[in-house]
Design a protein around this motif. Structure first.
Motif, PDB file in Angstrom:
ATOM      1  N   GLY A   3      35.734  55.861  -1.445  1.00 54.37           N
ATOM      2  CA  GLY A   3      36.165  56.007  -0.174  1.00 54.37           C
ATOM      3  C   GLY A   3      35.185  55.551   0.831  1.00 54.37           C
ATOM      4  O   GLY A   3      33.959  55.591   0.447  1.00 54.37           O
ATOM      5  N   LEU A   4      35.425  55.669   2.030  1.00 50.72           N
ATOM      6  CA  LEU A   4      34.884  55.264   3.109  1.00 50.72           C
ATOM      7  C   LEU A   4      34.752  56.274   4.275  1.00 50.72           C
ATOM      8  O   LEU A   4      35.839  56.273   4.971  1.00 50.72           O
ATOM      9  CB  LEU A   4      34.690  53.599   3.408  1.00 50.72           C
ATOM     10  N   VAL A   5      33.616  56.288   4.651  1.00 50.47           N
ATOM     11  CA  VAL A   5      33.561  57.049   6.208  1.00 50.47           C
ATOM     12  C   VAL A   5      32.848  56.038   7.195  1.00 50.47           C
ATOM     13  O   VAL A   5      31.724  55.575   6.932  1.00 50.47           O
ATOM     14  CB  VAL A   5      32.680  58.200   6.391  1.00 50.47           C
ATOM     15  N   ALA A   6      33.782  55.458   8.331  1.00 49.76           N
ATOM     16  CA  ALA A   6      33.118  54.535   9.288  1.00 49.76           C
ATOM     17  C   ALA A   6      32.851  54.803  10.462  1.00 49.76           C
ATOM     18  O   ALA A   6      33.906  55.486  11.107  1.00 49.76           O
ATOM     19  CB  ALA A   6      34.059  53.138   9.246  1.00 49.76           C
ATOM     20  N   ILE A   7      31.574  55.060  11.005  1.00 53.07           N
ATOM     21  CA  ILE A   7      31.304  55.526  12.278  1.00 53.07           C
ATOM     22  C   ILE A   7      31.279  54.374  13.309  1.00 53.07           C
ATOM     23  O   ILE A   7      30.267  53.640  12.990  1.00 53.07           O
ATOM     24  CB  ILE A   7      30.141  56.449  12.147  1.00 53.07           C
ATOM     25  N   GLY A   8      32.002  54.600  14.338  1.00 53.58           N
ATOM     26  CA  GLY A   8      31.679  53.419  15.356  1.00 53.58           C
ATOM     27  C   GLY A   8      32.896  53.432  16.293  1.00 53.58           C
ATOM     28  O   GLY A   8      33.675  54.398  16.458  1.00 53.58           O
ATOM     29  N   GLY A   9      33.110  52.411  17.156  1.00 59.79           N
ATOM     30  CA  GLY A   9      34.107  52.167  18.062  1.00 59.79           C
ATOM     31  C   GLY A   9      35.666  51.644  17.598  1.00 59.79           C
ATOM     32  O   GLY A   9      35.757  51.678  16.431  1.00 59.79           O
ATOM     33  N   ASP A  10      36.000  50.767  18.546  1.00 60.81           N
ATOM     34  CA  ASP A  10      37.271  50.304  18.060  1.00 60.81           C
ATOM     35  C   ASP A  10      37.254  49.279  16.916  1.00 60.81           C
ATOM     36  O   ASP A  10      38.025  49.168  16.077  1.00 60.81           O
ATOM     37  CB  ASP A  10      38.224  50.082  19.195  1.00 60.81           C
ATOM     38  N   GLY A  11      36.466  48.480  17.220  1.00 64.56           N
ATOM     39  CA  GLY A  11      36.285  47.405  16.336  1.00 64.56           C
ATOM     40  C   GLY A  11      35.820  48.074  14.671  1.00 64.56           C
ATOM     41  O   GLY A  11      36.300  47.239  13.970  1.00 64.56           O
ATOM     42  N   THR A  12      35.128  49.041  14.817  1.00 60.97           N
ATOM     43  CA  THR A  12      34.897  49.404  13.440  1.00 60.97           C
ATOM     44  C   THR A  12      36.240  50.370  12.910  1.00 60.97           C
ATOM     45  O   THR A  12      36.463  50.179  11.651  1.00 60.97           O
ATOM     46  CB  THR A  12      33.767  50.837  13.749  1.00 60.97           C
ATOM     47  N   PHE A  13      37.024  50.965  13.778  1.00 61.13           N
ATOM     48  CA  PHE A  13      38.158  51.286  13.456  1.00 61.13           C
ATOM     49  C   PHE A  13      39.039  50.470  12.711  1.00 61.13           C
ATOM     50  O   PHE A  13      40.014  50.433  11.846  1.00 61.13           O
ATOM     51  CB  PHE A  13      38.882  52.234  14.508  1.00 61.13           C
TER      52      PHE A  13
ATOM     53  N   PRO B 104      34.783  58.315  15.594  1.00 61.01           N
ATOM     54  CA  PRO B 104      34.524  57.721  16.851  1.00 61.01           C
ATOM     55  C   PRO B 104      33.029  57.806  17.192  1.00 61.01           C
ATOM     56  O   PRO B 104      32.697  58.891  17.977  1.00 61.01           O
ATOM     57  CB  PRO B 104      35.390  58.426  17.957  1.00 61.01           C
ATOM     58  N   GLY B 105      32.204  56.848  16.903  1.00 61.49           N
ATOM     59  CA  GLY B 105      30.853  56.873  17.639  1.00 61.49           C
ATOM     60  C   GLY B 105      30.695  55.538  18.637  1.00 61.49           C
ATOM     61  O   GLY B 105      30.231  54.482  18.202  1.00 61.49           O
TER      62      GLY B 105
END
Length: 319
Positions: free
Chosen positions: A96-106, A123-124
């Motif tokens: 599993g993965l936790v992705a921290i960032g903006g809309d491109g990251t999402f 959302p970072g």
């Protein structure tokens, strides 16, 4: 789930380290191993993995930036790049993965989830332009940074009796400009969501002059347009000496505020809890004081609207 990964991607934001810390320590508390992915999605493709432990995230809650570094990956935008990322994760036993960032990251997180990797987005971004959350990690810190800059520039504006135009970040959104302009007492605020009207700005300046005010602060979001042209137009229409200050990347750095540290800690911990519950393809958000989760694909189709009541209030209070 016995092993998860965490990455930061896109522009850095104060509070990302606090979120990383929360992910790592919450996972370890639940006897889950954590792999840190260096340089975002680029690191996924090239297998830049680092095993994280409690000591890995010691003394980082107060630090700006991201200890995992960040990068933008054109390769990840391709099907081949994403397949390589998934293969690297499977080889490392990442479930599993936790992705921290903006809309491109999402968008990257949603793509990985479709390829079989359960993913949660946190959302970072300083821009605060992510739907389904009233705040993003880093926004409060950048607003305070801009307000501090306004305070300092106002001293010079007052001393020299000048107009100062200040450009702030925000990409295509005016959330930073509006919040900082309202808190900093800017005489005018120009944001992408409202058509720029330099004539009204000049009228506000003249109204201030008529009551003896000898300086003005004009806050401009970067998405409005060429701030140099705006500054020149204000100078031409007002006939007054005008100076331009572009704050630039100073807005991204610095120690995160207490609010951003708490927000990041809560969101990072919730992301881990969702993965362990079997949730996937979700983003974390906050409404009031409550941490919530939303389908990430649905969230990406929404649009976050500016608070026009705040915009109108700023105009009222600047008379």
């Amino acid at each position: 789930m016995k092993r998860i990964a965490v990455l930061t991607s896109g522009g850095d934001a104060p509070g990302m380290n606090a979120a990383i810390r929360a992910v790592v320590r919450t996972a370890i508390y639940h006897n889950v191993e954590v792999i840190g992915v260096m340089r975002g999605y680029s690191g996924l493709i090239h297998g830049e993995f680092v095993k994280m432990d409690l000591g890995s995230v010691a003394d980082i809650i107060h630090r700006g930036g991201t200890i995992l570094h960040t990068a933008r990956s054109q390769e990840f935008l391709t099907e081949d790049g994403r397949q390589r990322a998934v293969q690297k994760m499977k080889e490392a036993g990442i479930e599993g993965l936790v992705a921290i960032g903006g809309d491109g990251t999402f968008r990257g997180a949603a793509a990985l989830d479709k390829l079989g990797i359960p993913t949660i987005g946190v959302p970072g971004t300083i821009d605060n332009d992510i739907p389904c959350t009233s705040l993003t990690i880093g926004f409060d810190t950048v607003v305070n940074t801009v307000v501090d800059a306004i305070n300092k520039i106002r001293d010079t504006a007052t001393s020299h009796e000048r107009i100062f135009v200040i450009e702030v970040m925000g990409r295509n959104a005016g959330f930073i400009a509006l919040a900082a302009g309202l808190a900093g007492g800017a005489e005018s605020i120009l944001i992408p969501e409202i058509p720029a009207d330099v004539t009204t700005v000049v009228d506000n300046i003249r109204r201030g002059l008529a009551r003896g005010k000898r300086h003005s602060i004009i806050l401009v979001a970067e998405g409005v347009g060429d701030v140099r042209e705006i500054t020149e137009k204000i100078t031409k229409l007002s006939g007054l000496e005008t100076r331009l200050s572009i704050l630039g990347y100073i807005q991204r750095g610095g120690t995160p505020t207490a609010l951003d540290r708490i927000l990041a800690s809560r969101m990072g911990a919730e992301a881990v809890r969702l993965l362990l519950k079997g949730e996937r393809a979700k983003m974390i958000g906050i409404a009031g004081e409550e941490i919530k989760s939303f389908d990430i694909q649905w969230a990406l189709q929404q649009k976050k609207e500016i608070d026009l009541d705040q915009y109108n209030l700023a105009g009222i209070l600047s008379i």
